[in-house]
Write a protein that holds these residues in place. Structure first.
Motif, PDB file in Angstrom:
ATOM      1  N   GLY A 610      32.586  40.379  38.976  1.00  0.00           N
ATOM      2  CA  GLY A 610      33.295  39.729  37.885  1.00  0.00           C
ATOM      3  C   GLY A 610      34.337  38.760  38.412  1.00  0.00           C
ATOM      4  N   VAL A 611      34.976  38.070  37.489  1.00  0.00           N
ATOM      5  CA  VAL A 611      36.005  37.089  37.852  1.00  0.00           C
ATOM      6  C   VAL A 611      37.381  37.538  37.380  1.00  0.00           C
ATOM      7  N   ASP A 612      37.491  38.795  36.926  1.00  0.00           N
ATOM      8  CA  ASP A 612      38.759  39.265  36.400  1.00  0.00           C
ATOM      9  C   ASP A 612      39.706  39.761  37.487  1.00  0.00           C
ATOM     10  N   ARG A 613      39.224  39.839  38.727  1.00  0.00           N
ATOM     11  CA  ARG A 613      40.057  40.314  39.828  1.00  0.00           C
ATOM     12  C   ARG A 613      39.494  39.808  41.139  1.00  0.00           C
ATOM     13  N   ARG A 614      40.295  39.985  42.203  1.00  0.00           N
ATOM     14  CA  ARG A 614      39.827  39.604  43.537  1.00  0.00           C
ATOM     15  C   ARG A 614      38.903  40.685  44.068  1.00  0.00           C
TER      16      ARG A 614
END
Length: 842
Positions: A610-614
């Motif tokens: 996902g792109v919600d966290r590193r």
């Protein structure tokens, strides 16, 4: 996007002295790409008036049809008498109102109108077409026939709005709102600091249950659908001249009143619309994904097979339109038709207006899948204001009522998927940090409000993004808006200050040295695409189990003939060699450095992140492990002459030894000594192929190959005869390098040179003999060079003579003859032990 300046002035009160060039400069400063400003009516002067055709006499004695006409132009000619005009066009009749250029007029292109005798008559003027007046494509390519209500003698330049300036704007994908007069006018109002009269601010009736039935099966693909119905339309109603002219100036062709109105509103508000003939729609209008095997015919007459991802508009029969792209022929607005017997006019009298908002990605994929780019799809795929749908439908209804004599039904359908306004939180000084300019909170808030944002908060502000700006998604997007409106030209020019200790890595330095060294040796760098196909591997003669046949295949390749990533640099270089040789350059030495791609036995797999966290370190390690190995390599190819012939002597063709020497050059720049041995390796000639090995952590590792290409490979690839090549793995050379390169030490003591000629069997490589001599000579040996290879009558059959020049030098003293001779003898002894060499003549 073509934008008439006269149309823009309806929404922004520009100073009367502002020209198209002034507006162009303002919009460019605001970040829009205004490519040209077209001057309509340039070179056009009157008198240009409306006339009525009184009589038409057909002149039949000429090769082409000629008509002698008398035209009533009122008092425009100063006499009130009919004007006599010769004309060859045939799309007008007696009683029609036409545009007449009287003597003294000048049309675009410096075409001057004067009385002249032609076809045995005197012509006193010209009946004009749209092309002759520079009006663009009006769809007829003939004489302009005006509505009968236009008064005779009216100034045609004002009636047809022939004088104007049109801005041609190249709208970038992130600025889709500027594909409308509303969007461009907003940017213009901000640039001039003037208020905007928003054409979308209309009184729109509330939705009710009396509207046309609409069913949305895919809310993700269509989150808003407005339907309005207008009845009692006059099928003979034509688009007024002002409407036609605005469409023409914007680059669109007038078609019919209903279609022209939907196009006009699309240009005005940026919301694509579609009008359906209600009598031809059966049942409720629906929106869903197409089913496999469905077909339908679009307005352009093409029969289209639908894809299961296509978003379609339907009725009870099936698809009636490709959503956001093009409508279907089965619900097309019908042209007015007059029955010759009864005189009854038939045509579309009731329409259903669609104003919807579709998913941008879905529309873009459908348009590309069917190779059907339309004005509607261009706007939907860049992002359309979803809140403008109801206003666009109302504007269309108002124009149909006004121009076609229709009646708007009370029913209003509006299907809306719930959604919240988009907000972005950012520090108020974020644009200051991005630009390196102290704008201050007040300027940041003011600029964001000008583009339609609502701003709340102090040090940290919450920005509600306007519905027409889907491109604003992050703090940096908002910072860019502030910077462009404050003026890119006002940004100071500052050089970045890199921290100390940064610079090129040792790997980067090595790669640059290799490139410079090969260029200095006469090689020309050739950069090639990293794509190959199976066919070239067959042409290279690779075995079925060769590791270079294990390819990484692309899901969406640029070319179906080259769908995979290269596993060797040679195909690209050899292709460049063949092309240049075919164009007359026969003496070639090319090189390339770059990555090759070597997957493992099984292709790697990893979860989609996902792109919600590193990603975590473990996830990054997993992704890297799934990637194919990507070693960095260098390769050269040679053909033709290596040394040119001239007055200085004979030239020399390139051969396998030059390819091997290229490997030595690369290794020297990497600070590594190559171990060279004979080998058999495709695509090289079995008897002229060398393998390069280096020592890594005490073990011998293969680094590459060089030699002459196999004749079969040369023939298959269409290469020059005796072409040669070399390829080395720079990553392996870097591993073999024990440290940074050291400058050579210059001794002040004299060198002692000893020559030795050794006879060895012909199958013993010269490098093996050289290695034995080097090891046997010890530390006193400074260099060794092979300067002669001899086979002939003085040597036994099956043997060859290798002559070497050995240079000895001590770092701290002058060597004696005995010391140099002893070192030479030790070298010869070890060579005799390892290779069976004997001194020549002994």
């Amino acid at each position: 996007m073509r934008v008439p300046l006269s149309w823009l002035r309806e929404y922004v009160d520009l100073p009367a002295t502002e020209t198209g060039r002034d507006v162009q400069a303002k919009l460019i400063s605001a970040g829009l790409e205004v490519e040209t400003v077209e001057q309509l009516g340039a070179g056009l002067t009157g008198p240009l008036v409306v006339g009525k055709v009184l009589t038409i006499e057909e002149l039949t004695e000429f090769k082409k049809p000629i008509r002698f006409c008398t035209v009533d132009v009122g008092q425009a000619n100063g006499t009130g008498e009919p004007q006599e005009i010769i004309c060859g066009a045939r799309n007008f009749a007696e009683g029609d109102k036409v545009v007449v250029a009287l003597p003294g007029a000048v049309l675009p292109g410096d075409f001057r109108i004067a009385e002249r005798k032609t076809y045995g008559r005197v012509s006193r003027g010209m009946i004009c077409s749209g092309d002759e007046l520079g009006m663009g494509d009006d769809g007829s390519h003939g004489i302009i026939v005006l509505p009968p209500e236009i008064e005779i003698g009216t100034d045609a330049t004002a009636l047809l709005e022939l004088f104007d300036e049109v801005l041609d704007i190249a709208v970038t994908p992130d600025r889709g709102y500027c594909l409308s007069l509303r969007g461009v006018a907003r940017e213009l109002a901000i640039a001039y600091g003037l208020p905007l009269r928003d054409p979308a601010l209309l009184d729109v009736p509330a939705p009710n249950s009396y509207g046309y039935a609409v069913q949305i099966a895919d809310p993700a693909g269509c989150d808003r659908f407005t339907a309005r119905t207008v009845v009692g339309l006059d099928p003979e109603a034509r688009s007024p001249i002002w409407l036609q002219r605005r469409l023409q100036k914007a680059g669109m062709r007038p078609i019919s009143l209903a279609v022209d109105i939907t196009n006009y509103v699309m240009l005005e508000l940026g919301q694509p619309l579609h009008a359906y003939d209600r009598s031809r729609v059966q049942g409720a209008i629906g929106v869903r994904r197409a089913e496999e095997g469905e077909h339908f015919v679009t307005l352009d007459g093409a029969h289209r097979a639908l894809h299961h991802e296509d978003l379609v508009i339907t009725d009870d029969r099936g698809p009636i339109g490709l959503a956001g792209v093009m409508g279907g022929a089965n619900t097309e607005i019908a042209d007015a038709v007059t029955d010759p017997e009864t005189g009854v006019v038939t045509g579309t009298t009731e329409v259903v207006i669609e104003a919807a908002h579709f998913d941008a990605i879905s529309i873009a994929r459908t348009a590309r899948r069917h190779k059907l780019s339309s004005e509607a799809s261009k706007r939907f795929e860049r992002g359309v204001d979803p809140l403008a749908a109801a206003a666009a439908a109302q504007r269309t209804v108002d124009l149909l009522v006004l121009l076609a004599g229709g009646t708007a039904e009370a029913g209003v359908t509006e299907v809306v998927a719930p959604s919240a306004p988009r907000t972005i939180t950012m520090p108020a000084n974020h644009p200051d940090k991005v630009a390196g300019v102290d704008y201050g909170r007040e300027t940041v808030v003011r600029r964001l409000q000008e583009i339609g944002c609502a701003v709340h908060g102090q040090d940290e502000i919450v920005v509600t993004v306007p519905s027409w700006r889907p491109d604003l998604a992050a703090p940096n997007d908002l910072a860019e808006e502030v910077i462009r409106l404050e003026g890119y030209e006002n940004l100071p020019s500052t050089l970045p200050k890199p921290p100390a200790g940064r610079g090129l890595t040792e790997t980067q330095r090595t790669r640059r040295r290799v490139g410079r060294a090969l260029a200095g040796a006469g090689y020309v760098e050739a950069l090639n695409y990293p794509f190959i196909g199976e066919q070239v591997l067959d042409q290279l003669g690779l075995d079925a189990d060769d590791a270079r046949r294990n390819l990484v295949t692309l899901v969406n390749p640029l070319s179906d003939e080259e769908p995979a990533l290269r596993t060797t640099l040679l195909p690209g270089l050899l292709g460049a060699l063949r092309r240049n040789d075919g164009r007359g350059s026969h003496d070639l030495a090319l090189f390339e450095t770059g990555l090759v791609f070597r997957p493992g036995e099984k292709p790697g797999e990893t979860d989609r992140l996902g792109v919600d966290r590193r990603p975590t370190d473990e996830e990054i390690a997993g992704i890297n492990a799934a990637l194919p190995a990507q070693p960095y390599r260098v390769a050269v190819v040679l053909a033709g002459a290596r040394e040119q012939a001239g007055w200085w002597g004979k030239g020399r063709p390139s051969d396998w030894a030059d390819a091997i020497q290229a490997g030595r050059i690369v290794a020297a720049e990497a600070g590594v000594e190559l171990i060279i041995s004979a080998d058999q390796h495709a695509p090289f000639h079995p008897g002229r192929c060398a393998a390069f090995h280096v020592v890594v952590d005490g073990e011998k590792v293969l680094a590459g190959h060089a030699g002459e290409l196999h004749p079969r490979v040369v023939k298959a690839l269409g290469l020059p005869a005796r072409s040669c090549a070399m390829e080395l793995d720079l990553d392996v050379l870097e591993q073999a390098n024990e440290g940074p390169l050291k400058a050579p030490r210059i001794s002040s003591f004299p060198v002692a040179t000893q020559d030795v000629a050794l006879v060895v069997p012909t199958d013993v490589p010269a490098t093996t003999v050289e290695s034995a001599l080097r090891d046997g000579a010890g530390e006193l040996l400074e260099s060794i060079r092979l300067f002669d290879v001899y086979t002939g009558d003085q040597i036994d059959e099956g043997s060859k003579s290798l002559a070497y020049a050995l240079k000895f030098r001590a770092p701290d003293r002058t060597l004696t003859v005995d010391e140099a001779t002893a070192a030479r003898d030790a070298a010869v002894a070890l060579a005799a032990e390892r290779t069976g060499a004997t001194l020549r003549g002994a």
